[in-house]
Design a protein around this motif. Structure first.
Motif, PDB file in Angstrom:
ATOM      1  N   UNK A 116       0.841  -1.204   0.000  1.00 17.18           N
ATOM      2  CA  UNK A 116       0.000   0.000   0.000  1.00 17.18           C
ATOM      3  C   UNK A 116       0.872   1.249   0.000  1.00 17.18           C
ATOM      4  N   UNK A 117       1.926   1.244   0.818  1.00 19.09           N
ATOM      5  CA  UNK A 117       2.855   2.380   0.852  1.00 19.09           C
ATOM      6  C   UNK A 117       3.529   2.582  -0.502  1.00 19.09           C
ATOM      7  N   UNK A 118       3.901   1.493  -1.169  1.00 16.55           N
ATOM      8  CA  UNK A 118       4.535   1.601  -2.479  1.00 16.55           C
ATOM      9  C   UNK A 118       3.583   2.221  -3.502  1.00 16.55           C
ATOM     10  N   UNK A 119       2.302   1.896  -3.383  1.00 15.45           N
ATOM     11  CA  UNK A 119       1.312   2.488  -4.279  1.00 15.45           C
ATOM     12  C   UNK A 119       1.232   3.997  -4.081  1.00 15.45           C
ATOM     13  N   UNK A 120       1.462   4.443  -2.839  1.00 10.85           N
ATOM     14  CA  UNK A 120       1.344   5.869  -2.522  1.00 10.85           C
ATOM     15  C   UNK A 120       2.630   6.658  -2.767  1.00 10.85           C
ATOM     16  N   UNK A 121       3.671   6.014  -3.300  1.00 13.60           N
ATOM     17  CA  UNK A 121       4.835   6.794  -3.728  1.00 13.60           C
ATOM     18  C   UNK A 121       4.383   7.715  -4.859  1.00 13.60           C
ATOM     19  N   UNK A 122       4.641   9.017  -4.755  1.00 16.42           N
ATOM     20  CA  UNK A 122       4.125   9.972  -5.748  1.00 16.42           C
ATOM     21  C   UNK A 122       4.554   9.626  -7.171  1.00 16.42           C
ATOM     22  N   UNK A 123       3.649   9.837  -8.109  1.00 16.70           N
ATOM     23  CA  UNK A 123       3.930   9.566  -9.517  1.00 16.70           C
ATOM     24  C   UNK A 123       5.146  10.351 -10.003  1.00 16.70           C
ATOM     25  N   UNK A 124       5.302  11.584  -9.493  1.00 16.28           N
ATOM     26  CA  UNK A 124       6.446  12.411  -9.908  1.00 16.28           C
ATOM     27  C   UNK A 124       7.777  11.728  -9.646  1.00 16.28           C
ATOM     28  N   UNK A 125       7.838  10.932  -8.584  1.00 14.75           N
ATOM     29  CA  UNK A 125       9.089  10.259  -8.222  1.00 14.75           C
ATOM     30  C   UNK A 125       9.373   9.063  -9.117  1.00 14.75           C
ATOM     31  N   UNK A 126       8.405   8.715  -9.973  1.00 17.08           N
ATOM     32  CA  UNK A 126       8.539   7.521 -10.808  1.00 17.08           C
ATOM     33  C   UNK A 126       8.715   7.821 -12.290  1.00 17.08           C
ATOM     34  N   UNK A 127       8.304   9.014 -12.730  1.00 19.25           N
ATOM     35  CA  UNK A 127       8.310   9.222 -14.186  1.00 19.25           C
ATOM     36  C   UNK A 127       8.689  10.632 -14.618  1.00 19.25           C
ATOM     37  N   UNK A 128       9.228  11.460 -13.712  1.00 19.95           N
ATOM     38  CA  UNK A 128       9.526  12.852 -14.064  1.00 19.95           C
ATOM     39  C   UNK A 128      10.404  12.980 -15.301  1.00 19.95           C
ATOM     40  N   UNK A 129      11.438  12.145 -15.396  1.00 17.46           N
ATOM     41  CA  UNK A 129      12.373  12.232 -16.514  1.00 17.46           C
ATOM     42  C   UNK A 129      12.029  11.256 -17.635  1.00 17.46           C
ATOM     43  N   UNK A 130      10.835  10.680 -17.569  1.00 13.59           N
ATOM     44  CA  UNK A 130      10.467   9.594 -18.471  1.00 13.59           C
ATOM     45  C   UNK A 130      10.371   8.315 -17.655  1.00 13.59           C
ATOM     46  N   UNK A 131       9.418   7.464 -17.993  1.00 12.52           N
ATOM     47  CA  UNK A 131       9.205   6.259 -17.195  1.00 12.52           C
ATOM     48  C   UNK A 131      10.461   5.386 -17.134  1.00 12.52           C
ATOM     49  N   UNK A 132      11.046   5.113 -18.272  1.00 18.23           N
ATOM     50  CA  UNK A 132      12.191   4.204 -18.314  1.00 18.23           C
ATOM     51  C   UNK A 132      13.420   4.837 -17.652  1.00 18.23           C
ATOM     52  N   UNK A 133      13.681   6.083 -17.974  1.00 20.22           N
ATOM     53  CA  UNK A 133      14.855   6.760 -17.412  1.00 20.22           C
ATOM     54  C   UNK A 133      14.755   6.905 -15.898  1.00 20.22           C
ATOM     55  N   UNK A 134      13.577   7.295 -15.413  1.00 20.21           N
ATOM     56  CA  UNK A 134      13.416   7.486 -13.966  1.00 20.21           C
ATOM     57  C   UNK A 134      13.446   6.162 -13.229  1.00 20.21           C
ATOM     58  N   UNK A 135      12.717   5.191 -13.731  1.00 15.83           N
ATOM     59  CA  UNK A 135      12.665   3.884 -13.062  1.00 15.83           C
ATOM     60  C   UNK A 135      14.043   3.231 -12.993  1.00 15.83           C
ATOM     61  N   UNK A 136      14.789   3.271 -14.089  1.00 15.59           N
ATOM     62  CA  UNK A 136      16.106   2.632 -14.104  1.00 15.59           C
ATOM     63  C   UNK A 136      17.080   3.306 -13.146  1.00 15.59           C
ATOM     64  N   UNK A 137      16.937   4.613 -12.985  1.00 18.39           N
ATOM     65  CA  UNK A 137      17.859   5.355 -12.129  1.00 18.39           C
ATOM     66  C   UNK A 137      17.441   5.400 -10.671  1.00 18.39           C
ATOM     67  N   UNK A 138      16.182   5.025 -10.377  1.00 15.94           N
ATOM     68  CA  UNK A 138      15.720   5.115  -8.990  1.00 15.94           C
ATOM     69  C   UNK A 138      15.093   3.812  -8.496  1.00 15.94           C
ATOM     70  N   UNK A 139      14.038   3.324  -9.145  1.00 22.16           N
ATOM     71  CA  UNK A 139      13.445   2.061  -8.707  1.00 22.16           C
ATOM     72  C   UNK A 139      14.444   0.915  -8.816  1.00 22.16           C
ATOM     73  N   UNK A 140      15.091   0.775  -9.977  1.00 23.84           N
ATOM     74  CA  UNK A 140      16.036  -0.321 -10.168  1.00 23.84           C
ATOM     75  C   UNK A 140      17.223  -0.194  -9.216  1.00 23.84           C
ATOM     76  N   UNK A 141      17.676   1.018  -9.015  1.00 23.26           N
ATOM     77  CA  UNK A 141      18.792   1.257  -8.100  1.00 23.26           C
ATOM     78  C   UNK A 141      18.381   0.925  -6.666  1.00 23.26           C
ATOM     79  N   UNK A 142      17.173   1.318  -6.285  1.00 26.24           N
ATOM     80  CA  UNK A 142      16.698   1.018  -4.931  1.00 26.24           C
ATOM     81  C   UNK A 142      16.538  -0.488  -4.725  1.00 26.24           C
ATOM     82  N   UNK A 143      15.955  -1.177  -5.718  1.00 25.73           N
ATOM     83  CA  UNK A 143      15.729  -2.620  -5.603  1.00 25.73           C
ATOM     84  C   UNK A 143      17.044  -3.385  -5.493  1.00 25.73           C
ATOM     85  N   UNK A 144      17.989  -3.060  -6.369  1.00 25.65           N
ATOM     86  CA  UNK A 144      19.276  -3.759  -6.331  1.00 25.65           C
ATOM     87  C   UNK A 144      20.093  -3.344  -5.111  1.00 25.65           C
TER      88      UNK A 144
END
Length: 415
Positions: A116-144
């Motif tokens: 539920x908390x992950x769902x509430x992470x603001x959209x801006x934090x996930x796609x500001x620079x583009x979905x792929x660019x933002x996710x690879x630099x933040x979501x992927x980095x956080x997961x790994x």
């Protein structure tokens, strides 16, 4: 038999993960390349070869050659559907890593809170620079990055790490530490717990290998000519005279820009966090001073947030008395949260690194975003740079629930 199977499914700690992954999968159907994704879709062909592009970026723009190598490969050479599958997998890795590190009981309830908390992470934090660019630099980095912290937990609990696991941890650390914020986070986390492991004679070769990877990554980042060149370029573009701005102003802007996201924009994750702290402090059997401290963050959050929304002319001021007022109020909120966490997790307990780990997680989360105070893109980079801070808040919500709400007998020696 069907009823029994249904009951088993409903009670499974995997149910919230399955539902979350199903929602994420549906949402990914609508994701398309935009913003920086388009840029990264054209670089290898323009430069002739991927290696040529990465060499140019290293010398002129960025040390993130591992991350950008993966990003350009997905953007330019592979169908976007493969990236979507990989991105969904990274969400799975993120959930797995947080669960492995912090959820060892009441698994279904805490996993529900996590997703539920992950769902509430603001959209801006996930796609500001583009979905792929933002996710690879933040979501992927956080997961790994979080996955690469699992060896610490295993060593603390005297669990074995096989060769396959060790290789996967090393690969994850190489990817995660190619991003400046995560490299700093990993350095702080591993330094903190290496002290504990060495002191308690639990340190194994894998811990030293991971620490060396982190140190090498930091040296690589700090010595990369592209980072220095980019700072000059970005100062001209986004923040002229940044180099001439006083250190006091930079420190004020670092904190206010970070807290504006959660106070002025009223982010649900932060509101839930301070509400949970208030509830725990109010339910305690301690005195009035303790309870007032507990409710102060949420009261200041609501009142000052409303003030900024009613008088928006003061909300975005970067200089002068308004900036200082915002800094003082925001600093008071963060300091009071720190005192609350100390009283909840540490006061009256044995002084050990493990007992103080929630405090350390809180401070590392703040530092991960506060470091932007020293970048000319402090405002231009946007909310995505707060992604790791949001994750630290999510982890603290889980720890608060685990230790003070769902657990009858507290045991602060576990993480």
């Amino acid at each position: 038999m069907k009823k029994e199977k249904l009951k088993k499914i409903l009670k499974s700690d995997k149910l919230p993960i399955i539902i979350f992954m199903a929602i994420i999968t549906v949402l990914h159907i609508f994701i398309q390349k935009n913003n920086d994704d388009i840029f990264f879709s054209q670089q290898a062909s323009n430069g002739g070869e991927l290696l040529n592009y990465l060499t140019f970026r290293y010398n002129n723009w960025s040390s993130r050659i591992v991350i950008e190598g993966v990003l350009v490969t997905f953007c330019e050479f592979l169908p976007i559907e493969l990236w979507k599958i990989a991105n969904i997998g990274m969400y799975g890795l993120l959930i797995y890593s947080i669960s492995k590190l912090f959820i060892n009981e009441n698994k279904q309830k805490l996993t529900w809170i996590l997703v539920i908390c992950l769902i509430f992470i603001p959209k801006n934090a996930l796609c500001e620079a583009g979905w792929m660019a933002t996710m690879n630099n933040y979501l992927w980095v956080a997961a790994t990055g979080l996955y690469a912290m699992i060896p610490i937990k295993k060593l603390i609990n005297n669990e074995k790490i096989n060769i396959i696991q060790a290789i996967s941890f090393i690969i994850s650390a190489i990817y995660a530490c190619n991003q400046e914020q995560m490299a700093g986070i990993m350095f702080l986390i591993y330094t903190y717990f290496m002290i504990y492991l060495i002191k308690n004679k639990k340190c194994k070769p894998i811990a030293f290998i991971m620490y060396i990877i982190i140190l090498v990554s930091l040296v690589f980042i700090l010595t990369c000519p592209g980072n220095a060149n980019r700072k000059i370029s970005e100062e001209k573009t986004w923040y002229p005279n940044f180099s001439d701005t006083s250190i006091i102003i930079k420190l004020e802007q670092g904190l206010t820009s970070m807290m504006d996201y959660v106070i002025k924009d009223e982010r649900a994750i932060f509101v839930g966090f301070v509400l949970l702290i208030a509830y725990i402090m109010l339910k305690s059997n301690k005195g009035l001073q303790y309870k007032v401290l507990g409710v102060s963050p949420i009261i200041l959050d609501v009142l000052f947030g409303e003030y900024l929304r009613i008088f928006p002319q003061y909300a975005d001021t970067k200089y002068g008395i308004t900036l200082t007022i915002k800094f003082l109020v925001y600093a008071l909120i963060l300091f009071n949260i720190l005192l609350c966490l100390y009283n909840i997790f540490c006061k009256g307990k044995e002084k050990s690194l493990l007992n103080y780990s929630p405090i350390f997680i809180y401070l590392v989360g703040i530092v991960s975003r506060y470091i932007m105070a020293f970048s000319p893109t402090i405002y231009a980079s946007g909310e995505r740079t707060a992604f790791f801070w949001y994750l630290s808040i999510i982890v603290l919500i889980i720890l608060l629930l685990k230790e003070k709400i769902l657990k009858k007998e507290n045991n602060y020696g576990k993480i």
